[in-house]
Write an enzyme that holds these catalytic residues in place. Structure first.
Site, PDB file in Angstrom:
ATOM      1  N   LYS A  69     -20.003  34.018  54.091  1.00  0.00           N
ATOM      2  CA  LYS A  69     -20.573  35.206  53.448  1.00  0.00           C
ATOM      3  C   LYS A  69     -21.838  34.915  52.636  1.00  0.00           C
ATOM      4  O   LYS A  69     -22.668  35.812  52.435  1.00  0.00           O
ATOM      5  CB  LYS A  69     -19.524  35.849  52.538  1.00  0.00           C
ATOM      6  CG  LYS A  69     -18.368  36.527  53.263  1.00  0.00           C
ATOM      7  CD  LYS A  69     -18.794  37.836  53.886  1.00  0.00           C
ATOM      8  CE  LYS A  69     -17.595  38.641  54.373  1.00  0.00           C
ATOM      9  NZ  LYS A  69     -17.989  39.951  54.910  1.00  0.00           N
ATOM     10  N   SER A  94     -13.015  41.960  49.000  1.00  0.00           N
ATOM     11  CA  SER A  94     -11.717  41.385  48.646  1.00  0.00           C
ATOM     12  C   SER A  94     -11.850  39.968  48.121  1.00  0.00           C
ATOM     13  O   SER A  94     -10.904  39.395  47.604  1.00  0.00           O
ATOM     14  CB  SER A  94     -10.783  41.380  49.865  1.00  0.00           C
ATOM     15  OG  SER A  94     -11.285  40.501  50.863  1.00  0.00           O
ATOM     16  N   GLU A 220      -8.631  39.363  65.739  1.00  0.00           N
ATOM     17  CA  GLU A 220      -8.134  40.163  64.627  1.00  0.00           C
ATOM     18  C   GLU A 220      -6.665  39.876  64.394  1.00  0.00           C
ATOM     19  O   GLU A 220      -5.940  39.497  65.325  1.00  0.00           O
ATOM     20  CB  GLU A 220      -8.269  41.658  64.939  1.00  0.00           C
ATOM     21  CG  GLU A 220      -9.693  42.184  64.992  1.00  0.00           C
ATOM     22  CD  GLU A 220      -9.720  43.690  65.178  1.00  0.00           C
ATOM     23  OE1 GLU A 220     -10.225  44.377  64.281  1.00  0.00           O
ATOM     24  OE2 GLU A 220      -9.236  44.182  66.221  1.00  0.00           O
ATOM     25  N   GLY A 224      -4.244  44.433  61.741  1.00  0.00           N
ATOM     26  CA  GLY A 224      -5.577  44.957  61.464  1.00  0.00           C
ATOM     27  C   GLY A 224      -6.425  45.035  62.713  1.00  0.00           C
ATOM     28  O   GLY A 224      -7.494  44.433  62.792  1.00  0.00           O
ATOM     29  N   ASP A 226      -8.324  47.295  64.080  1.00  0.00           N
ATOM     30  CA  ASP A 226      -9.220  48.451  64.108  1.00  0.00           C
ATOM     31  C   ASP A 226     -10.355  48.289  65.111  1.00  0.00           C
ATOM     32  O   ASP A 226     -10.749  49.255  65.773  1.00  0.00           O
ATOM     33  CB  ASP A 226      -9.777  48.728  62.714  1.00  0.00           C
ATOM     34  CG  ASP A 226     -10.449  47.518  62.102  1.00  0.00           C
ATOM     35  OD1 ASP A 226      -9.743  46.531  61.842  1.00  0.00           O
ATOM     36  OD2 ASP A 226     -11.675  47.538  61.883  1.00  0.00           O
ATOM     37  N   SER A 320     -14.147  30.566  59.443  1.00  0.00           N
ATOM     38  CA  SER A 320     -15.018  31.402  58.622  1.00  0.00           C
ATOM     39  C   SER A 320     -14.926  31.137  57.130  1.00  0.00           C
ATOM     40  O   SER A 320     -15.850  31.481  56.381  1.00  0.00           O
ATOM     41  CB  SER A 320     -14.740  32.887  58.896  1.00  0.00           C
ATOM     42  OG  SER A 320     -13.396  33.205  58.600  1.00  0.00           O
TER      43      SER A 320
END
Length: 334
Positions: A69, A94, A220, A224, A226, A320
Site C-alpha cells: 500500500k 482497515s 479472494e 468476500g 464480490d 501483499s
C-alpha cells in the site's frame, strides 16, 4: 471456483477507456525510486516441487509499512500541492492503507486523519498512530467509511486519499508487478490478492504490457467474493461486509475504477477458505521463513491448494503484506 471475464469487456477489449496506462505505472516507479523499497523476489525449491511449477514470490511484506500500500499512497500524496499538503489528508482503511497514508504524509511534511474500523488489528492501529496520524473509529458493519471520509474532507479541507479508487493509487500499486517482471523476465501467470482491486488493476496494467498473453489470476476469500460475483454480473455488485480473517480483503464491493480495469484484464478469480489461508501462513512461516498476514497469504493459498488450473510453468505470486501482530498470528495458527 473461477470466473473468466466474458463479453465485450473481456481480456483484450478496447471498449473500456484506460483508467491507468503502463506509462502511468512507469512514472510512479520513477517517483517511488529511493523512497519505496524494491522488495525481494523469493524462490523455494520446496515450494516448486510441491506445486509442480517455477514460483516467484514478490514479497511486499518487506515493503515500507509492511505492505504494498505504501506504493500507491506515496505516489498519490506526492502529487498534491504544497498548500494541500499543509492542510492535510484523510483516508479510510482497515489498516495497511491507513499506515501507508500516515507514513507518506509524514514523509512529505503533511498530516493524516484515518478512518479505521473498531475491530482493526491492534498492530495496524498502533502502527498508524505511531506514524503520527489521527485515528477516527467506526463500526465496519453498520457505518459508512466513505461517507465519514468525505465529511471529514469537507469539514476540514483535507484531501481524500481513497484506498484503491484513484488512478495514482492504482499506478503506484502496479509498480510491484513491474519490479517483479523486470527481475524474473516473462512469466506465464501472476496471482494477486483482490480486495478493492487496486493491486490487481495496477499489476494487470503493468504485467500485460510487459508480457502480452500473461494470465492474470485474482484471489479472494470465500466470504468476500464480490469481484467474482461482479465479473459474473458484468458490473460491480455489493455483498454483505464479509466475515473473514483476511481483513484487508473484507470488501463489500469492488471499486468502479478498479473494476473497469480488472474486468478488461483479469482472466479468472479463484476463492480460498480461511482455513486454507491459515495453512498458507503456516507454510510461509515454517518453510519460507517469512511472516504474512491473512490477506498477504491468500494468493499463496490458491497455489498451494491447486486452485490454479491449468498450472503454468512459470508463475508469479504477490505476497501483499505481513502486518500481523504476534498475538493475532498465534491465535490464527493455533
Amino acid at each position: 471456483m473461477t470466473q473468466s471475464p466474458t463479453g465485450p469487456a473481456g481480456p483484450g477489449s478496447t471498449d473500456v477507456p484506460d483508467v491507468v496506462t503502463f506509462d502511468d505505472v512507469r512514472d510512479a516507479a520513477r517517483r517511488l525510486a529511493g523512497v519505496a523499497h524494491r522488495t525481494p523476489v523469493l524462490r523455494s525449491r520446496t515450494l516448486d516441487a510441491l506445486v509442480g511449477a517455477e514460483v516467484h514470490l514478490k514479497c511486499e511484506n518487506f515493503q515500507r509499512v509492511g505492505a504494498f500500500k505504501f506504493r500507491g499512497a506515496y505516489n498519490a500524496l506526492s502529487r498534491l500541492s504544497p498548500e494541500q499538503l499543509a492542510r492535510g489528508v484523510v483516508a479510510y482503511s482497515s489498516g495497511n492503507h491507513a499506515q501507508a497514508v500516515a507514513l507518506a504524509a509524514r514523509e512529505l511534511g503533511s498530516h493524516a486523519v484515518i478512518v479505521m474500523p473498531e475491530d482493526s488489528p491492534k498492530s495496524k492501529t498502533d502502527a498508524t498512530a505511531g506514524y503520527g496520524a489521527e485515528i477516527v473509529r467506526y463500526d465496519r458493519y453498520t457505518g459508512d467509511r466513505v461517507a465519514l471520509g468525505r465529511q471529514l474532507a469537507e469539514d476540514r479541507g483535507l484531501a481524500l486519499i481513497p484506498p484503491y479508487e484513484h488512478p495514482h493509487i492504482i499506478a503506484g500499486q502496479g509498480t510491484a508487478a513491474l519490479e517483479l517482471i523486470e527481475e524474473t523476465g516473462p512469466l506465464d501467470a501472476l496471482l494477486t490478492p483482490v480486495g478493492g482491486g487496486g493491486l490487481m488493476a495496477g499489476s494487470a496494467t503493468a504485467a500485460t504490457a510487459l508480457v502480452p498473453g500473461i494470465r492474470m489470476i485474482g484471489v479472494e476469500p470465500e466470504a468476500g467474493d464480490d469481484t467474482l460475483r461482479s465479473l459474473a454480473a458484468g458490473h460491480p455488485v455489493t455483498i454483505p461486509v464479509p466475515h473473514t480473517i483476511a481483513d484487508g480483503q473484507a470488501i463489500a464491493t469492488p471499486g468502479e475504477l478498479t473494476f473497469a480495469v480488472n474486468r478488461r484484464l483479469l482472466d479468472s478469480v479463484v476463492l480460498v477458505s480461511d482455513d486454507e489461508i491459515r495453512a498458507a501462513m503456516k507454510f510461509a512461516f515454517e518453510r519460507l521463513k517469512i511472516v504474512t498476514e491473512p490477506s498477504g497469504a491468500s494468493a499463496l493459498a490458491a497455489l498451494l491448494t491447486g486452485r490454479v488450473t491449468p498450472l503454468p510453468p512459470r508463475i508469479g505470486v504477490i505476497i501483499s503484506g505481513g502486518n500481523v501482530g504476534l498475538e493475532r498470528f498465534l491465535e490464527l495458527l493455533g
